[in-house]
Design a protein around this motif. Structure first.
Motif, PDB file in Angstrom:
ATOM      1  N   ASP A  74      69.655   4.329  14.584  1.00  0.00           N
ATOM      2  CA  ASP A  74      70.744   4.967  13.873  1.00  0.00           C
ATOM      3  C   ASP A  74      70.457   6.358  13.330  1.00  0.00           C
ATOM      4  OD1 ASP A  74      68.902   3.660  12.284  1.00  0.00           O
ATOM      5  OD2 ASP A  74      70.369   2.610  11.047  1.00  0.00           O
ATOM      6  N   GLU A  75      69.201   6.729  13.141  1.00  0.00           N
ATOM      7  CA  GLU A  75      68.906   7.956  12.421  1.00  0.00           C
ATOM      8  C   GLU A  75      67.786   8.749  13.084  1.00  0.00           C
ATOM      9  OE1 GLU A  75      69.544   8.232   7.910  1.00  0.00           O
ATOM     10  OE2 GLU A  75      67.410   7.781   8.127  1.00  0.00           O
ATOM     11  N   VAL A  76      67.947  10.058  13.109  1.00  0.00           N
ATOM     12  CA  VAL A  76      66.935  10.987  13.608  1.00  0.00           C
ATOM     13  C   VAL A  76      66.496  11.859  12.442  1.00  0.00           C
ATOM     14  CG1 VAL A  76      66.482  12.927  15.152  1.00  0.00           C
ATOM     15  CG2 VAL A  76      67.838  10.979  15.959  1.00  0.00           C
ATOM     16  N   ILE A  77      65.193  12.067  12.308  1.00  0.00           N
ATOM     17  CA  ILE A  77      64.640  12.818  11.189  1.00  0.00           C
ATOM     18  C   ILE A  77      64.175  14.183  11.685  1.00  0.00           C
ATOM     19  CG2 ILE A  77      62.898  12.802   9.356  1.00  0.00           C
ATOM     20  CD1 ILE A  77      62.746   9.736   9.786  1.00  0.00           C
ATOM     21  N   THR A  78      64.387  15.207  10.875  1.00  0.00           N
ATOM     22  CA  THR A  78      63.917  16.534  11.263  1.00  0.00           C
ATOM     23  C   THR A  78      62.401  16.545  11.426  1.00  0.00           C
ATOM     24  OG1 THR A  78      63.994  17.084   8.910  1.00  0.00           O
ATOM     25  CG2 THR A  78      65.773  17.913  10.281  1.00  0.00           C
ATOM     26  N   THR A  79      61.934  17.401  12.298  1.00  0.00           N
ATOM     27  CA  THR A  79      60.493  17.536  12.516  1.00  0.00           C
ATOM     28  C   THR A  79      59.867  18.286  11.345  1.00  0.00           C
ATOM     29  OG1 THR A  79      60.853  19.569  13.783  1.00  0.00           O
ATOM     30  CG2 THR A  79      60.741  17.501  15.014  1.00  0.00           C
ATOM     31  N   GLY A  80      58.559  18.384  11.354  1.00  0.00           N
ATOM     32  CA  GLY A  80      57.880  19.050  10.241  1.00  0.00           C
ATOM     33  C   GLY A  80      57.649  18.078   9.104  1.00  0.00           C
ATOM     34  N   ASN A  81      58.200  18.388   7.940  1.00  0.00           N
ATOM     35  CA  ASN A  81      57.993  17.545   6.769  1.00  0.00           C
ATOM     36  C   ASN A  81      58.491  16.123   6.972  1.00  0.00           C
ATOM     37  OD1 ASN A  81      56.946  19.771   5.526  1.00  0.00           O
ATOM     38  ND2 ASN A  81      58.727  20.179   4.235  1.00  0.00           N
ATOM     39  N   GLY A  82      59.524  15.948   7.761  1.00  0.00           N
ATOM     40  CA  GLY A  82      60.083  14.620   7.984  1.00  0.00           C
ATOM     41  C   GLY A  82      59.165  13.664   8.713  1.00  0.00           C
ATOM     42  N   GLU A  83      58.158  14.213   9.373  1.00  0.00           N
ATOM     43  CA  GLU A  83      57.273  13.359  10.157  1.00  0.00           C
ATOM     44  C   GLU A  83      56.385  12.470   9.294  1.00  0.00           C
ATOM     45  OE1 GLU A  83      55.265  15.780  13.071  1.00  0.00           O
ATOM     46  OE2 GLU A  83      57.128  16.818  13.550  1.00  0.00           O
ATOM     47  N   GLY A  84      56.394  12.679   7.984  1.00  0.00           N
ATOM     48  CA  GLY A  84      55.639  11.810   7.101  1.00  0.00           C
ATOM     49  C   GLY A  84      56.410  10.603   6.628  1.00  0.00           C
ATOM     50  N   LEU A  85      57.687  10.485   7.003  1.00  0.00           N
ATOM     51  CA  LEU A  85      58.514   9.383   6.527  1.00  0.00           C
ATOM     52  C   LEU A  85      58.296   8.113   7.338  1.00  0.00           C
ATOM     53  CD1 LEU A  85      61.903  11.209   5.857  1.00  0.00           C
ATOM     54  CD2 LEU A  85      60.130  10.610   4.216  1.00  0.00           C
ATOM     55  N   MET A  86      58.666   6.984   6.739  1.00  0.00           N
ATOM     56  CA  MET A  86      58.496   5.699   7.398  1.00  0.00           C
ATOM     57  C   MET A  86      59.315   5.609   8.692  1.00  0.00           C
ATOM     58  SD  MET A  86      56.766   2.946   7.179  1.00  0.00           S
ATOM     59  CE  MET A  86      56.739   1.459   8.176  1.00  0.00           C
ATOM     60  N   GLY A  87      60.464   6.267   8.714  1.00  0.00           N
ATOM     61  CA  GLY A  87      61.279   6.237   9.924  1.00  0.00           C
ATOM     62  C   GLY A  87      60.554   6.803  11.127  1.00  0.00           C
ATOM     63  N   TYR A  88      59.780   7.858  10.934  1.00  0.00           N
ATOM     64  CA  TYR A  88      58.984   8.418  12.015  1.00  0.00           C
ATOM     65  C   TYR A  88      57.913   7.432  12.460  1.00  0.00           C
ATOM     66  CZ  TYR A  88      59.827  13.199  13.623  1.00  0.00           C
ATOM     67  OH  TYR A  88      60.312  14.305  14.275  1.00  0.00           O
TER      68      TYR A  88
END
Length: 622
Positions: A74-88
């Motif tokens: 359902d969700e896409v996270i921005t690259t960079g800082n977002g890559e530290g999130l659980m979704g990634y």
């Protein structure tokens, strides 16, 4: 038990559910705590003991400054800082990173009070289960002496509910566990084996059923609840218990729990589904019979299910929210206000949680048909015309107004969402949408730096219910269809069949009923049930668990996330209806493909846990 000192806060029953007075009570010295005899001797004291468990319930959507709680397709996270999130981490199959991960509500760390970011399921769940068993043993020991029968019932019902509810949450992610129904002595050798999911489910069902028998429909209408009248919405009641009885039984009958994750068998257990439909049908019969305080909100109040603004931090949910957690910090400033918008107009930290275009495609047409249906009327030349009204409520798409009144020339370029190929709302994977859409289900127009119509000063409060009435209708529809082997299947506890239950949810949104082409065949109907869950419950934290229990998480097309690209077909006219705008070169491209295997249907345990004793074994593949 009688000789133990119990840390207990007992004086706040009349104070409602703010929990602000709980600070540091666990740090008191031995002179400031109560003996077991005092802790449990009357209803007020015992209720104070129980309310500690309320404060352990995680707030899924607010676990950290930027919460990542939508882990399906359902969700896409921005690259960079977002890559530290659980979704990634989930996308990459790195499930072990939930351990100690601050943005993840599954985190092992937990606190009864204090840091709201530490309200995590694993540690807190086991704590609450032990508390429930302590309370049940106190009741059985006769320590509650000063209470009416009603008060005794309410105490016991809450304890059974919480034990079952925390087990349901734990088993949803980790599978069958040791089901503890008594307090283990501190010197006991712990060797209880992990049970099967169904063994746990039967014990949960017994606890939920007992809770339903003991608890009232509405505490406000009881003598025990009258002293806190108007502040009882967060207390477990009969509707909570029956709803979770049904949900837990449906989970027990779902393909993953019935067949395991190592094969392609996606059949349900009909008996579990019938039992689930019976419990859920009882809830819906009471709701439609006007016997409860619950009702679907009108669609013009749909956003009030998720956020309120300038209402003195009013908890969202209205008459539709069934189970909610206490709120741990009412603000939504960083988590939603700044995490769902492009960074040029927000004050975030380079993280945007974007709706995956493949998921947006589940939002079909107002005529009730999916986009893929040849009779739906969907057109790639006008892809936003005639869509399900929830599409327009939830998403910003190309050309939609994004700033109400630009207060500075630097914001003028962002007044409208330029999500076409090369537009300033989708041209940078670190600062803009990666998918051609933005999620506005949980934020109002104006939640940006230009309008400044959001944040603390506006008392903007975002909160997600753990369970709301619309989901009960959809759970019933799934259980009735699978239990009775037909879209026209229905429980004897409720007058509506599976198709009619789905239509109730659609009608609220102004969407036409499930088309007859999808009501004559069980598998076709299940496609519409799954799609309806995706649409109605979008971004509320359900999708990951749904894909897992349906055994679709690893399967195409559920293992990809896409973007939609297009060019504008005509000069931009700010006065034109964005729904009518025409595009050319409309295409969909994969931005993420998740290479998950059967082991990813369950979360792994920490190595320290599975090396405690042989009977507590690791999940397959980990």
């Amino acid at each position: 038990m009688k000789n133990k000192i119990i840390h207990i806060l007992f004086v706040f029953f009349a104070a409602g559910f703010t929990f602000t007075s709980c600070t540091d009570y666990l740090d008191r010295d031995s002179d400031s705590v109560l003996s077991a005899e005092d802790a449990f001797k009357n209803f007020n004291n015992f209720q104070g003991f129980i309310e500690v468990m309320y404060n352990v319930i995680p707030d899924v959507a607010k676990h950290n400054w930027v919460s990542s709680f939508n882990w399906g397709d359902d969700e896409v996270i921005t690259t960079g800082n977002g890559e530290g999130l659980m979704g990634y981490a989930i996308d990459g199959g790195n499930y072990r990173t939930y351990i100690g991960k601050g943005d993840c509500f599954l985190d092992r760390s937990w606190k009864v009070d204090g840091d709201r970011f530490a309200k995590a399921l694993w540690g807190g769940g086991w704590y609450a289960i032990r508390q429930a068993n302590l309370g049940l043993e106190a009741l059985q020991s006769g320590l509650l002496k000063d209470a009416t029968q009603e008060e005794r019932d309410f105490v016991e019902g809450q304890l059974y509910f919480f034990r079952a509810w925390f087990y349901f949450q734990l088993t949803t992610y980790w599978g069958g566990l040791p089901y503890m129904e008594s307090v283990l002595p501190s010197d006991a050798q712990f060797n209880l084996p992990r049970e099967s999911y169904q063994e746990n489910a039967e014990k949960m069902a017994r606890d939920f059923q007992r809770a339903a028998e003991l608890l009232p429909i509405d505490w406000d209408n009881t003598a025990a609840g009258n002293r806190t009248k108007g502040n009882n919405a967060f207390r477990p009641n009969k509707i909570w218990a029956l709803s979770y009885l049904g949900k837990s039984l449906l989970y027990a009958g779902s393909p993953l729990m019935v067949n395991g994750g190592e094969n392609s068998n996606r059949s349900y257990d009909a008996d579990y589904c019938k039992r689930a439909a019976d419990a859920l049908g009882k809830v819906l019969a009471m709701v439609e019979g006007g016997q409860t305080q619950y009702a679907l909100v009108n669609f013009d109040k749909y956003s009030s299910l998720f956020y309120t603004k300038e209402q003195n931090w009013l908890m969202p949910g209205g008459t539709e929210a069934i189970m909610r957690s206490p709120t741990y910090g009412a603000d939504s400033y960083w988590r939603q206000m700044n995490s769902y918008q492009i960074q040029d107009i927000a004050e975030g930290d380079g993280i945007i949680l974007c709706p995956a275009a493949n998921y947006v495609n589940y939002f079909g047409m107002a005529n009730g048909l999916p986009l893929s249906d040849p009779n739906s009327g969907f057109s790639k030349e006008q892809p936003w015309k005639g869509r399900d009204p929830r599409f327009y409520n939830n998403f910003l798409y190309d050309g939609v107004k994004m700033i109400k009144v630009p207060t500075d020339d630097k914001f003028k370029a962002f007044e409208y969402a330029n999500l076409y190929e090369g537009g300033n709302a989708c041209n940078d994977p670190k600062r803009t949408s990666r998918t051609g859409y933005l999620n506005y289900k949980f934020i109002p127009l104006g939640a940006n730096k230009a309008d400044n119509d959001y944040g603390y000063g506006k008392a903007t409060h975002f909160h997600l219910a753990w369970l709301r009435l619309a989901e009960v209708y959809l759970l019933y529809a799934e259980a009735a269809a699978q239990g009775y082997g037909s879209p026209s299947g229905k429980s004897t506890s409720f007058t509506k069949n599976a198709v009619e239950a789905v239509n109730v949810v659609r009608q609220r949104a102004g969407v036409e009923d499930v088309a007859t082409v999808y009501t004559a065949d069980l598998e076709k109907f299940m496609g519409e049930v799954r799609r309806e869950r995706a649409v109605e419950l979008a971004y509320e934290g359900h999708r990951f668990n749904d894909l897992r229990r349906w055994k679709l998480l690893t399967e195409s097309p559920y293992n990809i996330k896409t973007t939609q690209r297009f060019d504008r077909a005509e000069a931009f006219d700010p006065n034109a209806d964005p729904k009518e705008r025409k595009v050319v070169n409309f295409r969909e491209e994969v931005v993420t493909q998740r290479k998950l295997s059967s082991k990813h249907y369950w979360l792994p345990f920490k190595t320290d846990d599975v090396t405690m004793y042989p009977e507590f074994y690791q999940n397959p593949g980990w």
